[in-house]
Motif scaffolding. Structure first.
Motif, PDB file in Angstrom:
ATOM      1  N   LYS A  42      45.280  40.454  36.276  1.00  0.00           N
ATOM      2  CA  LYS A  42      45.589  41.747  36.902  1.00  0.00           C
ATOM      3  C   LYS A  42      45.684  42.870  35.880  1.00  0.00           C
ATOM      4  O   LYS A  42      46.393  42.739  34.877  1.00  0.00           O
ATOM      5  CB  LYS A  42      46.919  41.643  37.662  1.00  0.00           C
ATOM      6  N   LYS A  44      47.252  45.657  35.993  1.00  0.00           N
ATOM      7  CA  LYS A  44      48.631  46.148  35.819  1.00  0.00           C
ATOM      8  C   LYS A  44      49.362  45.313  34.759  1.00  0.00           C
ATOM      9  O   LYS A  44      50.035  45.840  33.869  1.00  0.00           O
ATOM     10  CB  LYS A  44      49.352  46.079  37.165  1.00  0.00           C
ATOM     11  N   ASN A  45      49.217  43.993  34.859  1.00  0.00           N
ATOM     12  CA  ASN A  45      49.889  43.099  33.897  1.00  0.00           C
ATOM     13  C   ASN A  45      49.335  43.284  32.488  1.00  0.00           C
ATOM     14  O   ASN A  45      50.073  43.257  31.503  1.00  0.00           O
ATOM     15  CB  ASN A  45      49.736  41.640  34.329  1.00  0.00           C
ATOM     16  N   ASP A  47      47.947  46.056  31.282  1.00  0.00           N
ATOM     17  CA  ASP A  47      48.420  47.352  30.773  1.00  0.00           C
ATOM     18  C   ASP A  47      49.864  47.272  30.278  1.00  0.00           C
ATOM     19  O   ASP A  47      50.201  47.810  29.219  1.00  0.00           O
ATOM     20  CB  ASP A  47      48.316  48.437  31.862  1.00  0.00           C
ATOM     21  N   GLU A  48      50.704  46.586  31.054  1.00  0.00           N
ATOM     22  CA  GLU A  48      52.119  46.463  30.666  1.00  0.00           C
ATOM     23  C   GLU A  48      52.280  45.675  29.371  1.00  0.00           C
ATOM     24  O   GLU A  48      53.084  46.035  28.503  1.00  0.00           O
ATOM     25  CB  GLU A  48      52.921  45.787  31.793  1.00  0.00           C
TER      26      GLU A  48
END
Length: 252
Positions: A42, A44-45, A47-48
Motif C-alpha cells: 500500500k 500509504k504504508n 509513504d509513512e
C-alpha cells in the motif's frame, strides 16, 4: 550508543518493510549507513515508512510492491537501479499465512497463495535483481522457526518456510562466490503479522516459557541478525540459516 557503520555505501532492498521485522531491518541497515529501498503493498504504508526513516537521517526510497505481481517486482528493481545504480543487499521478507486449516483440508487456492508469496516470490525477485548484484553482495531470506517443526495451527505455512531453508542452500551454490545467500529463522516476535499468536496472553506466556531466554523476540533482535549477515562481518558465511528464537527447539 553510536551505531557501527558497517553498511556505508551499500544499497539494500527490503520487501514487506513498512512495519514489523521488515521495517526494523530497513531502519537498522539505514542507521548502519546503507541507502534503503522499502516496499509493501500500500502506497500509504510506504509513504509513512519513508517519512519515519527520513526523520532519522536515513537515505531511503519507497516503492509499492506486491511481491506476487511481476510488474511490481520489475518496478522495484528498476527504480532502485535508476536511483542508486546497483544493489548490494536484498532481504526477502514478504510472507502470507491466510489459513489455519489442516493441510488436507486446505483449498488449492490457499495452497497456491502460500507457495506464491512465501517461496516463489523470493525466487522471482532474485531472478529480476541478480544481474544488478555487485560482487560481495548479500541475500537474506526470512524463514521461520516453524520451518523446523511446523505447528498444527500453521502447518502449511511452516512447510513453505522449510522450503526456504533448502532454497537458501541451493541459491548459495548457484550465485556464489560473488553473492552470499543466508537465511534467518525468527522465533515468535510480537508484530501485526503474528498478532493472533502474541496478543493472546495465555498463548503468549506459553510461547515465552518454551524459550530458554524466557522472552519473546523483538524486531530489533531480527534486525541485528540481518545487519550481521548483510555486513562483511559474516563474509565467510553462506548457505546457512541463523535461528534467532531465544533457544526454541530447532535443529541439533
Amino acid at each position: 550508543m553510536e551505531m557501527k557503520k558497517r553498511l556505508e555505501g551499500k544499497v539494500a532492498v527490503v520487501t514487506a518493510s513498512t512495519q514489523g521485522i521488515g521495517f526494523a531491518i530497513a531502519e537498522r541497515f539505514g542507521l548502519e549507513g546503507a541507502s534503503v529501498v522499502v516496499s509493501s503493498r500500500k502506497q500509504k504504508n510506504v509513504d509513512e515508512a519513508v517519512e519515519k526513516l527520513r526523520s532519522k537521517g536515513i537515505e531511503v526510497m519507497g516503492v509499492v510492491c506486491h511481491v506476487s505481481n511481476a510488474q511490481h517486482r520489475k518496478d522495484l528493481v528498476e527504480k532502485t537501479i535508476q536511483r542508486y545504480g546497483h544493489i548490494d543487499i536484498i532481504v526477502s521478507n514478504a510472507a502470507a499465512n491466510p489459513s489455519v486449516d489442516n493441510i488436507l483440508d486446505m483449498q488449492e487456492s490457499v495452497l497456491d497463495k502460500l507457495w506464491e508469496i512465501n517461496v516463489k516470490a523470493s525466487i522471482l525477485l532474485l531472478q529480476a535483481a541478480a544481474s544488478h548484484l555487485r560482487n560481495g553482495s548479500s541475500v537474506i531470506i526470512i524463514s521461520s522457526i516453524t520451518g523446523y517443526q511446523p505447528p498444527a495451527s500453521m502447518a502449511m505455512y511452516g512447510v513453505t518456510k522449510t522450503a526456504l531453508l533448502g532454497l537458501t542452500k541451493a541459491l548459495a551454490a548457484e550465485i556464489g562466490p560473488q553473492t552470499r545467500v543466508n537465511c534467518i529463522a525468527p522465533g515468535f516476535v510480537p508484530t501485526h503479522f503474528a498478532d493472533f499468536l502474541t496478543s493472546n496472553e495465555v498463548l503468549r506466556k506459553t510461547l515465552q516459557d518454551q524459550t530458554l531466554l524466557k522472552r519473546l523476540g523483538t524486531t530489533q533482535d531480527m534486525a541485528a541478525a540481518a545487519a550481521f549477515l548483510a555486513s562483511d562481518d559474516s563474509s565467510y558465511i553462506t548457505g546457512e540459516t541463523l535461528v534467532v528464537a531465544g533457544g526454541l527447539p530447532s535443529r541439533l
